[in-house]
Scaffold this active site. Structure first.
Site, PDB file in Angstrom:
ATOM      1  N   ASP A 107      22.846 -13.840  17.241  1.00  0.00           N
ATOM      2  CA  ASP A 107      22.834 -14.278  15.834  1.00  0.00           C
ATOM      3  C   ASP A 107      21.486 -13.982  15.159  1.00  0.00           C
ATOM      4  OD1 ASP A 107      21.158 -16.118  16.960  1.00  0.00           O
ATOM      5  OD2 ASP A 107      22.543 -17.819  16.747  1.00  0.00           O
ATOM      6  N   ARG A 131      -2.241  -6.727   0.551  1.00  0.00           N
ATOM      7  CA  ARG A 131      -2.283  -6.057  -0.765  1.00  0.00           C
ATOM      8  C   ARG A 131      -1.732  -6.959  -1.869  1.00  0.00           C
ATOM      9  NH1 ARG A 131       0.678  -0.749   1.088  1.00  0.00           N
ATOM     10  NH2 ARG A 131       1.328  -2.202   2.699  1.00  0.00           N
ATOM     11  N   ASP A 140      -8.184   6.622  -4.404  1.00  0.00           N
ATOM     12  CA  ASP A 140      -8.125   5.664  -5.515  1.00  0.00           C
ATOM     13  C   ASP A 140      -9.388   4.800  -5.506  1.00  0.00           C
ATOM     14  OD1 ASP A 140      -7.759   3.809  -3.480  1.00  0.00           O
ATOM     15  OD2 ASP A 140      -5.622   3.572  -3.833  1.00  0.00           O
ATOM     16  N   LYS A 169      -6.071   6.654  -9.927  1.00  0.00           N
ATOM     17  CA  LYS A 169      -4.660   6.516  -9.492  1.00  0.00           C
ATOM     18  C   LYS A 169      -3.904   5.636 -10.468  1.00  0.00           C
ATOM     19  CE  LYS A 169      -3.022   3.898  -5.778  1.00  0.00           C
ATOM     20  NZ  LYS A 169      -2.862   3.644  -4.338  1.00  0.00           N
ATOM     21  N   ARG A 172      -0.134   3.882 -10.385  1.00  0.00           N
ATOM     22  CA  ARG A 172       1.096   3.697  -9.611  1.00  0.00           C
ATOM     23  C   ARG A 172       2.198   3.243 -10.543  1.00  0.00           C
ATOM     24  NH1 ARG A 172       2.649   3.190  -4.386  1.00  0.00           N
ATOM     25  NH2 ARG A 172       0.600   3.026  -3.399  1.00  0.00           N
TER      26      ARG A 172
HETATM   27  C1  R5P Z   1      -4.166   0.687  -1.849  1.00  0.00           C
HETATM   28  O1  R5P Z   1      -5.120   0.415  -2.509  1.00  0.00           O
HETATM   29  C2  R5P Z   1      -4.317   1.189  -0.468  1.00  0.00           C
HETATM   30  O2  R5P Z   1      -5.645   1.430  -0.153  1.00  0.00           O
HETATM   31  C3  R5P Z   1      -3.544   2.476  -0.233  1.00  0.00           C
HETATM   32  O3  R5P Z   1      -4.057   3.496  -1.045  1.00  0.00           O
HETATM   33  C4  R5P Z   1      -2.108   2.297  -0.578  1.00  0.00           C
HETATM   34  O4  R5P Z   1      -1.644   1.031  -0.231  1.00  0.00           O
HETATM   35  C5  R5P Z   1      -1.302   3.350   0.107  1.00  0.00           C
HETATM   36  O5  R5P Z   1       0.043   3.118  -0.126  1.00  0.00           O
HETATM   37  P1  R5P Z   1       1.052   4.305  -0.198  1.00  0.00           P
HETATM   38  O6  R5P Z   1       0.867   5.132   1.043  1.00  0.00           O
HETATM   39  O7  R5P Z   1       2.389   3.628  -0.248  1.00  0.00           O
HETATM   40  O8  R5P Z   1       0.774   5.084  -1.440  1.00  0.00           O
END
Ligand code: R5P
Length: 301
Positions: free
Chosen positions: A33, A91, A165, A188, A190
């Protein structure tokens, strides 16, 4: 003392040898389970227990670790420490949108209730400055930058160290310093979990150097792959990609290789074919320090 690797961490055997500890095992049985039961092999009564836990894809691994720590206490362990080469959930260190939880704090609270001390490698600390702000038990971070720098010195001539970044500046700057090379970080943006846009700064003064991208972790590889593509489009040679923690979500390793990385190398904080840098010595030294401090807190103060 006894070292108990959680399932999947048995490969870190050097850690136990350097700690001069006996090695036991944590058996994790998963019932049909989905519930788990843990069983410790070996006697832990009167022993300092050091659990070693892998925390990539952590949701299924956290509860067995918490149960293993509780079992060790129940069975009379003198102390229970944790070596977690990769510490997840960091994060999510603030409420980015209304209603979100701050996982970094909640996870740290859970671990602080379960163990007496912990050590980890390069935790993703950005908006939260130190582990002490998160954990109520002693928590020590060791840094892989000297090991990454050593790898670069052995394998790359005339490097430029590049962070993909702004958050990677701490790794890029310290590694560049150690290899006596210039460094820069990219911009960067996102747009989603797997959608990343990178902008390069002016790197013209460094033409002729071999780009080495460094970051603390690669998850989807969206960040690193976009950085590789941006460098290639700007006419740079294929970059070497180094990361402390290679999480590599589904398809991430292929995506990074297909983007044009010349090499992809990670530390063995998470088991992966790219592991080329061994952090066990760092972790063993830190765990030994924590154990000494636990037994003689005032002497270490
Ligand atoms: C964020 O600031 C971390 O240092 C990495 O750059 C990030 O988490 C990488 O994530 P992904 O590979 O999903 O782009």
């Amino acid at each position: 003392m006894i070292v108990l690797p959680m399932p999947g961490c048995e490969r870190l055997g050097r850690l136990a040898r350097e700690l001069h500890g006996a090695t036991g095992a944590v058996e994790v049985h998963r019932f049909p389970d989905g519930e788990v039961r843990v069983r410790l092999t070996g006697t832990v009564e009167g022993e300092d227990v050091t659990l070693v836990a892998g925390f990539d894809r952590p949701d299924d691994k956290v509860l067995p670790l918490l149960f293993a720590a509780a079992t060790a206490r129940d069975l009379g362990a003198t102390s229970v420490g944790l070596v977690a080469p990769y510490l997840p959930y960091l994060r999510q260190d603030r409420r980015f949108q209304a209603g979100e939880g701050i996982s970094a704090r909640y996870f740290a609270r859970l671990l602080s209730q379960a163990v007496d001390w912990l050590v980890t490698v390069d935790p993703h600390l950005h908006r939260i400055g130190t582990l002490a702000e998160l954990f109520s038990v002693p928590a020590e971070a060791v840094h892989a930058a000297p090991l990454l720098a050593g790898w670069i010195r052995r394998h790359v001539e005339k490097p430029i160290v590049l962070g993909p970044d702004a958050e990677s500046i701490q790794w890029a700057a310290s590694i560049a310093h150690l290899v006596d090379a210039p460094y820069a970080v990219f911009g960067k943006r996102r747009a989603g979990d797997r959608s990343v846009e990178i902008t390069l700064p002016d790197l013209a003064a460094h033409a002729g150097r071999r780009p080495v991208l460094v970051d603390d972790l690669v998850s989807t590889a969206g960040t690193m792959a976009a950085a590789v593509r941006a460098l290639r489009s700007a006419g740079w040679p294929a970059p070497v990609c180094l990361a402390v923690h290679g999480i590599f979500a589904d398809g991430a390793h292929d995506a990074l290789r297909d983007a044009g990385a010349a090499a992809i190398v990670t530390c063995n904080t998470i088991a992966h074919p790219t592991n080329g840098i061994d952090v066990q010595g760092l972790l063993a030294d830190a765990a030994a320090r924590r154990l000494r401090a636990w037994h003689a807190p005032t002497a270490m103060a």
